[in-house]
Design a protein around this motif. Structure first.
Motif, PDB file in Angstrom:
ATOM      1  N   ASN A 168       1.011  -1.022  -0.156  1.00 37.80           N
ATOM      2  CA  ASN A 168       0.094  -0.114  -0.068  1.00 37.80           C
ATOM      3  C   ASN A 168       0.891   1.187  -0.119  1.00 37.80           C
ATOM      4  O   ASN A 168      -0.047   2.271   0.947  1.00 37.80           O
ATOM      5  CB  ASN A 168      -1.064   0.066   1.422  1.00 37.80           C
ATOM      6  N   SER A 201      -2.852   1.935  -5.059  1.00 36.42           N
ATOM      7  CA  SER A 201      -3.832   0.895  -4.985  1.00 36.42           C
ATOM      8  C   SER A 201      -4.552   1.920  -5.935  1.00 36.42           C
ATOM      9  O   SER A 201      -4.716   2.922  -5.276  1.00 36.42           O
ATOM     10  CB  SER A 201      -4.555   0.414  -4.034  1.00 36.42           C
ATOM     11  N   THR A 244       4.075   6.512   2.527  1.00 39.32           N
ATOM     12  CA  THR A 244       3.140   5.704   3.007  1.00 39.32           C
ATOM     13  C   THR A 244       2.713   5.575   5.170  1.00 39.32           C
ATOM     14  O   THR A 244       1.606   5.545   4.699  1.00 39.32           O
ATOM     15  CB  THR A 244       3.671   4.112   3.564  1.00 39.32           C
ATOM     16  N   THR A 286      -1.368   5.765   5.269  1.00 42.81           N
ATOM     17  CA  THR A 286      -2.090   4.492   6.164  1.00 42.81           C
ATOM     18  C   THR A 286      -2.587   5.057   7.390  1.00 42.81           C
ATOM     19  O   THR A 286      -3.338   4.856   8.078  1.00 42.81           O
ATOM     20  CB  THR A 286      -0.907   3.148   6.695  1.00 42.81           C
TER      21      THR A 286
END
Lengths: 247, 247
Positions: free
Chosen positions: B59, B95, B116, B120
Motif C-alpha cells: 500500500n 492502489s 506510506t 495509512t
DNA sequence: CGCTATTTTGACCCCTTTCAAGTGACGTGG
DNA sequence: CCACGTCACTTGAAAGGGGTCAAAATAGCG
C-alpha cells in the motif's frame, strides 16, 4: 416527478451491496449482519429524470436499491456529461460527487435507502472487521479505477471503441452485483443517455450501436444488450490486459 | 534514466503538503508536527520520463516533493492518455492509481519521499486530530472532483474550452500548494504532454494555444503560462458557477 | 556551433456533429 | 377501435472540428 417516501421494511435491500462487497473479499456472517443493521431506514423513490438530492452538511450517503442513477454535470447550453453511473447495490455520496456544478439524478425510476450510517461507519472504522474494511477499500479503489477508465475512454478511444469498452465494464460490474448470464446485460438506458456517458451525440451513438450490431458483437435493444462475442469485443475496446480477471 | 536514492534530510519536504492541507482546513501546530514526523524517509529521484513504481502490496504511497508526475495509461498502438497530474505536495498511491494498465511516470525530473506512514495513518485514523482528518477528507474530495472535471472536459468541451478549463484548474491548484502571483502559472509541460492530458493531438494542442494567445487570454511559453484575463478565460472554459470560490 | 527536442505550418482527410425529416412503439382519450 | 401525441430510434446530407503526415522553423543544450 413524484418524490415521495414510502415505509418499507422488506426482506433485504442490501442484497446487491452484500454481493458486491463479497466479490471484493469474502465477508463473514457478522459482516453481513452489520451491513443489514446499517440500512433500516425508509425507502425513497426518485422518478426517472428527477434529481437525487443529498445533504452535504450531514455527509449524507444513499444506497441505490433499485434503478440506475447518474452523476454528472449539465452545461448551461444544454450539453450534458455523465461522469459515472450508480447501479443497484452501489452508493451515492454527497461530498465530491455533488458540488457546485456536479449533480446526481435518476436515469430510471430509482429507489434508495439512507446509508449515511454505513458510510461513516466505514470511513471512521466503527467496525473492527478487517475483511469488511478490506472489501470496502477494494470497492473504493475499483470506483477510482473506473473513473480513470472513463477518462481514457473519452480522451483516447473513438466511438466504436468507447462503446465496446463501456459495455464490457458494465458487464463485469453487473456480475459483481448479482448473478448474470454471461454476455447478457441489463441496460435500461436510452441511446440518448448512453451518448451522454460516452461524450457522443445521440445520432452517432445510434450509428455506433448499429455498427456493433452489424459486426455481430452486440445485440442491443429495449433495456437489454447481449454481448455476443466477449473476446472480439474486448479487442474492439482496445483492451489488452485491461479486461483481464481484475478489471 | 537515473533512478537513484539520495540521503537527504533537509529542512522540510512537506512544506507544500502542509500548505495544501491547510488550505482545506486550518491545522494546529501539533498537526504540522505530526505531518513532519511522517516523512523522515529517503528522497528518491525519478528522471523525466521514467516510471514511478509503487508497491501495491505494501500500500505504498509517495509524496511528490519536486517536479510533476502523471498518472495514466498507454495503449499499445502509441496513444497515451493522462488521467491526472501529481504536483509537488500531492501524493501518489499504489492502489487504484496503478493497476494492470494504469501507471505513474515522471513528466519532469521528480523527487519523492515515502509517505506510506502518513497515508495509512490517515486512512486508519491513527491521528485523533479532527482538523487534520477534516482537511484530509476535503483534499480527497477535491481529488475526486478534479477527476470528475477531467471527464467533463474530455466528454463535452472542445479543444479551446478544454485548455482554458485545465489552465484555470492548475492555477487554483497551485495556489493551494504555495504562494503564487495571480495569473502566473508554473507549467513545466511540453505541448505534447498537455495534449495527452486533454485528449488532443499535439498539433491541435499547439493551434489551440495559439488561439488563446491571439485572443490575449493566455501567454504560454517555456515552462510558464500567464493567464492574462481570468474572467474571460473562465468564460471561455464554459464555467458559470464552476470556477467560483470553491473550485 | 552542431544536435536533438519542441514548436509551427500547410494540406488533406475522416470521424462526429448538426439539422431535419421520417419511422415505430406505446399510451391516452374520443 | 382508431386518431393523436409523445418518446425513442433511424436515416440522409452537409459542415466542421480535430487528426494525420510531413516538413520547416525554433529553441535548448552540451
Amino acid at each position: 416527478m413524484k418524490n415521495q417516501s414510502e415505509t418499507h421494511h422488506e426482506t433485504r435491500h442490501t442484497a446487491s451491496l452484500e454481493r458486491m462487497l463479497s466479490s471484493f473479499g469474502p465477508l463473514g456472517a457478522d459482516d453481513i449482519a452489520y451491513i443489514r443493521d446499517c440500512f433500516t431506514g425508509v425507502l425513497q423513490t426518485h422518478a426517472a429524470g428527477s434529481p437525487v438530492i443529498l445533504a452535504p452538511e450531514r455527509n449524507e450517503a444513499r444506497l441505490v436499491f433499485k434503478g440506475w442513477a447518474a452523476r454528472g454535470a449539465m452545461l448551461e447550453d444544454g450539453r450534458r456529461q455523465i461522469v459515472g453511473l450508480n447501479l443497484p447495490g452501489e452508493m451515492i455520496v454527497a461530498s465530491g460527487a455533488v458540488d457546485t456544478d456536479m449533480l446526481v439524478w435518476a436515469l430510471t425510476d430509482v429507489v434508495t435507502i439512507d446509508g449515511t450510517a454505513f458510510w461513516t461507519g466505514m470511513s471512521e472504522l466503527r467496525t473492527q472487521s478487517p475483511p469488511l474494511l478490506e472489501a470496502w477499500r477494494h470497492y473504493r479503489t475499483a470506483e477510482r479505477l473506473r473513473m480513470a477508465r472513463q477518462v481514457i475512454r473519452l480522451g483516447r478511444l473513438n466511438a466504436y471503441e468507447r462503446t465496446a469498452h463501456l459495455l464490457l465494464e458494465l458487464h463485469e460490474r453487473q456480475a459483481r452485483l448479482g448473478p448474470v448470464v454471461a454476455g447478457v446485460l441489463h441496460l435500461p438506458l436510452t441511446q440518448d443517455i448512453l451518448a451522454d456517458i460516452l461524450g457522443l451525440s445521440a445520432v452517432h451513438m445510434n450509428r455506433t450501436l448499429q455498427q456493433l450490431r452489424r459486426n455481430a458483437l452486440v445485440d442491443y435493444r429495449a433495456g437489454r444488450a447481449v454481448l455476443q462475442n466477449l473476446t472480439s469485443l474486448a479487442q474492439a475496446a482496445n483492451l489488452s490486459a485491461d479486461c483481464g480477471p481484475s478489471l
